[in-house]
Write a protein that holds these residues in place. Structure first.
Motif, PDB file in Angstrom:
ATOM      1  N   ALA A 188       9.399  33.861   9.712  1.00 57.32           N
ATOM      2  CA  ALA A 188       8.242  34.526   9.121  1.00 57.32           C
ATOM      3  C   ALA A 188       8.375  34.561   7.599  1.00 57.32           C
ATOM      4  O   ALA A 188       7.400  34.309   6.867  1.00 57.32           O
ATOM      5  CB  ALA A 188       8.108  35.944   9.670  1.00 57.32           C
ATOM      6  N   ALA A 189       9.584  34.852   7.115  1.00 55.18           N
ATOM      7  CA  ALA A 189       9.801  34.910   5.663  1.00 55.18           C
ATOM      8  C   ALA A 189       9.620  33.534   5.022  1.00 55.18           C
ATOM      9  O   ALA A 189       9.035  33.413   3.938  1.00 55.18           O
ATOM     10  CB  ALA A 189      11.203  35.443   5.374  1.00 55.18           C
ATOM     11  N   VAL A 190      10.098  32.487   5.705  1.00 55.16           N
ATOM     12  CA  VAL A 190       9.967  31.126   5.179  1.00 55.16           C
ATOM     13  C   VAL A 190       8.498  30.731   5.071  1.00 55.16           C
ATOM     14  O   VAL A 190       8.020  30.277   4.021  1.00 55.16           O
ATOM     15  CB  VAL A 190      10.717  30.115   6.077  1.00 55.16           C
ATOM     16  CG1 VAL A 190      10.306  28.685   5.730  1.00 55.16           C
ATOM     17  CG2 VAL A 190      12.220  30.278   5.916  1.00 55.16           C
ATOM     18  N   ILE A 244       6.084  30.205   1.622  1.00 56.94           N
ATOM     19  CA  ILE A 244       5.382  28.951   1.342  1.00 56.94           C
ATOM     20  C   ILE A 244       3.885  29.191   1.165  1.00 56.94           C
ATOM     21  O   ILE A 244       3.243  28.581   0.312  1.00 56.94           O
ATOM     22  CB  ILE A 244       5.644  27.922   2.465  1.00 56.94           C
ATOM     23  CG1 ILE A 244       7.125  27.537   2.477  1.00 56.94           C
ATOM     24  CG2 ILE A 244       4.777  26.688   2.294  1.00 56.94           C
ATOM     25  CD1 ILE A 244       7.522  26.637   3.628  1.00 56.94           C
ATOM     26  N   VAL A 245       3.320  30.085   1.973  1.00 56.76           N
ATOM     27  CA  VAL A 245       1.894  30.405   1.846  1.00 56.76           C
ATOM     28  C   VAL A 245       1.612  30.985   0.456  1.00 56.76           C
ATOM     29  O   VAL A 245       0.543  30.737  -0.121  1.00 56.76           O
ATOM     30  CB  VAL A 245       1.457  31.398   2.941  1.00 56.76           C
ATOM     31  CG1 VAL A 245       0.062  31.955   2.655  1.00 56.76           C
ATOM     32  CG2 VAL A 245       1.467  30.711   4.300  1.00 56.76           C
ATOM     33  N   LEU A 246       2.562  31.722  -0.082  1.00 54.44           N
ATOM     34  CA  LEU A 246       2.384  32.326  -1.398  1.00 54.44           C
ATOM     35  C   LEU A 246       2.668  31.346  -2.545  1.00 54.44           C
ATOM     36  O   LEU A 246       2.424  31.665  -3.703  1.00 54.44           O
ATOM     37  CB  LEU A 246       3.298  33.549  -1.536  1.00 54.44           C
ATOM     38  CG  LEU A 246       3.036  34.691  -0.543  1.00 54.44           C
ATOM     39  CD1 LEU A 246       4.052  35.811  -0.745  1.00 54.44           C
ATOM     40  CD2 LEU A 246       1.628  35.222  -0.662  1.00 54.44           C
ATOM     41  N   THR A 266       0.650  42.586  10.328  1.00 55.88           N
ATOM     42  CA  THR A 266       0.131  43.095   9.053  1.00 55.88           C
ATOM     43  C   THR A 266       0.493  42.167   7.899  1.00 55.88           C
ATOM     44  O   THR A 266      -0.336  41.869   7.032  1.00 55.88           O
ATOM     45  CB  THR A 266       0.683  44.506   8.785  1.00 55.88           C
ATOM     46  OG1 THR A 266       0.303  45.367   9.875  1.00 55.88           O
ATOM     47  CG2 THR A 266       0.137  45.070   7.490  1.00 55.88           C
ATOM     48  N   LYS A 267       1.738  41.682   7.895  1.00 52.72           N
ATOM     49  CA  LYS A 267       2.166  40.773   6.826  1.00 52.72           C
ATOM     50  C   LYS A 267       1.411  39.451   6.897  1.00 52.72           C
ATOM     51  O   LYS A 267       0.956  38.935   5.870  1.00 52.72           O
ATOM     52  CB  LYS A 267       3.676  40.532   6.924  1.00 52.72           C
ATOM     53  CG  LYS A 267       4.521  41.729   6.526  1.00 52.72           C
ATOM     54  CD  LYS A 267       5.998  41.404   6.514  1.00 52.72           C
ATOM     55  CE  LYS A 267       6.548  41.186   7.913  1.00 52.72           C
ATOM     56  NZ  LYS A 267       8.019  41.060   7.934  1.00 52.72           N
ATOM     57  N   VAL A 268       1.291  38.914   8.095  1.00 53.71           N
ATOM     58  CA  VAL A 268       0.648  37.604   8.266  1.00 53.71           C
ATOM     59  C   VAL A 268      -0.819  37.662   7.856  1.00 53.71           C
ATOM     60  O   VAL A 268      -1.308  36.787   7.131  1.00 53.71           O
ATOM     61  CB  VAL A 268       0.792  37.113   9.724  1.00 53.71           C
ATOM     62  CG1 VAL A 268      -0.112  35.913   9.981  1.00 53.71           C
ATOM     63  CG2 VAL A 268       2.245  36.748  10.010  1.00 53.71           C
TER      64      VAL A 268
END
Length: 348
Positions: free
Chosen positions: A127-129, A133-135, A162-164
């Motif tokens: 999820a962090a990876v 990348i999305v950011l 919530t993060k996604v």
């Protein structure tokens, strides 16, 4: 080819450990076959018999100079991750960083499959990876990561969800058309998944976050028709739709210069059971584009019934090939006849 297909669709249930190890070895070798269909079958077959000791061999294939072999190994890992026990092993394994490295591949297919494989593995690291990348607008796998997030294992859990959703809403603020479309598709998939699985709280929360953010509503006025259409599809699937959305949809139905957008609105009105839109759909039967008019008629068939006299009258006029100028819409004659026949049968 036939053998790998059988193994992929009917995996062996009872084999001894020696046979299992031998079959795993043969399937891993088959992943390098030049025939893509055979290698895909081998990847699927591996998922049911793979062991933790299988993973180093797959890791070596990820380092292959042949993109087709890399994709086959990634597919195998994605399939293996569908098994709960092996997924937990993968989350702790040193194999994930090599998969992450493939997100910088020059080959789009490799990047896309790497994002799918990571999504299937799930976990905080993945999820962090993908979120990082999305950011990063300049990352080569930016779009692939946005797509991968919708498939992230466990994405509907509150902390992850919530993060996604936040990451995807941020992506909508970019001006790149493909990025916006991919983010809209991912948000729509998350909302659809929550609704389909009966996770009412998740569905309501996703809908509220998207609507409160407001960017998806603003994209209804985006200059790109592709983006407007995807925004309509997303907003139509959400819970707690605001009354103002109804007016925006009708405005697009009447005045959008793209027939695909008008047809999308007509279809969506049927899907959300918008009986309030029946008069507007009747008017849309006169749309200059045949597909838009037919879509409006199909939605009328979903919303109206034989108890709606105005709709029945118009259908009869259309079915009879009306000579009235306002209803001289010959391409709707057959669909109108079919709908009336369906209603008659249902009433018998």
């Amino acid at each position: 080819k036939a053998a790998t297909f059988i193994l992929a669709t009917e995996p062996p249930r009872y084999i001894c450990s020696l046979q299992r190890e031998r079959l795993i070895g043969l399937l891993i070798t088959t992943l390098e076959d030049r025939n893509g269909e055979i290698s895909q079958h081998a990847a699927c077959a591996l998922s049911s018999i793979a062991l933790p000791s299988t993973l180093p061999s797959l890791c070596r294939l990820l380092a292959s100079s042949q993109p087709q072999v890399q994709v086959a190994a990634l597919v195998a890992l994605e399939e293996i991750a569908s098994q709960g026990t092996m997924r937990r092993v993968l989350q702790k394994h040193t194999l994930l960083p090599p998969v992450v490295a493939l997100l910088r591949s020059d080959i789009p297919e490799v990047r896309r499959q790497a994002s799918y494989t990571l999504a299937a593995c799930g976990g905080e690291y993945v999820a962090a990876v993908l979120g990082t990348i999305v950011l990063d607008d300049d990352h080569p796998a930016h779009i692939e990561a946005i797509e991968g997030l919708r498939l992230l294992h466990g994405v509907l859990r509150r902390s992850t969800r919530t993060k996604v959703v936040g990451w995807l809403l941020r992506a909508l603020r970019q001006t790149h058309e493909e990025v916006q479309v991919t983010a809209l598709d991912s948000l729509a998939y998350l909302a659809w998944q929550a609704r389909t699985r009966g996770q009412k709280k998740a569905y309501a929360d996703i809908s509220d976050e998207i609507l409160e953010d407001g960017i998806s509503l603003q994209l209804l006025a985006c200059p790109h028709a592709w983006v407007r259409q995807r925004a309509i599809e997303l907003l139509s699937i959400l819970d707690h739709q605001p009354q103002t959305l109804h007016g925006q949809l009708i405005h697009l139905l009447y005045s959008d210069n793209d027939s695909g957008v008008r047809a999308c609105v007509a279809y969506s009105l049927g899907q959300i059971a918008a009986r309030w839109a029946i008069p507007d759909l009747i008017q849309t039967l006169l749309d200059s584009d045949e597909y838009v008019a037919q879509t409006a008629l199909n939605s009328l068939g979903q919303l109206a019934s034989p108890d709606d006299p105005v709709v029945v009258y118009i259908l009869k006029e259309l079915a009879g090939g009306s000579s009235t100028k306002e209803l001289a819409v010959n391409h709707l004659t057959q669909p109108a006849q079919t709908l009336l026949k369906k209603w008659r049968k249902a009433g018998q």
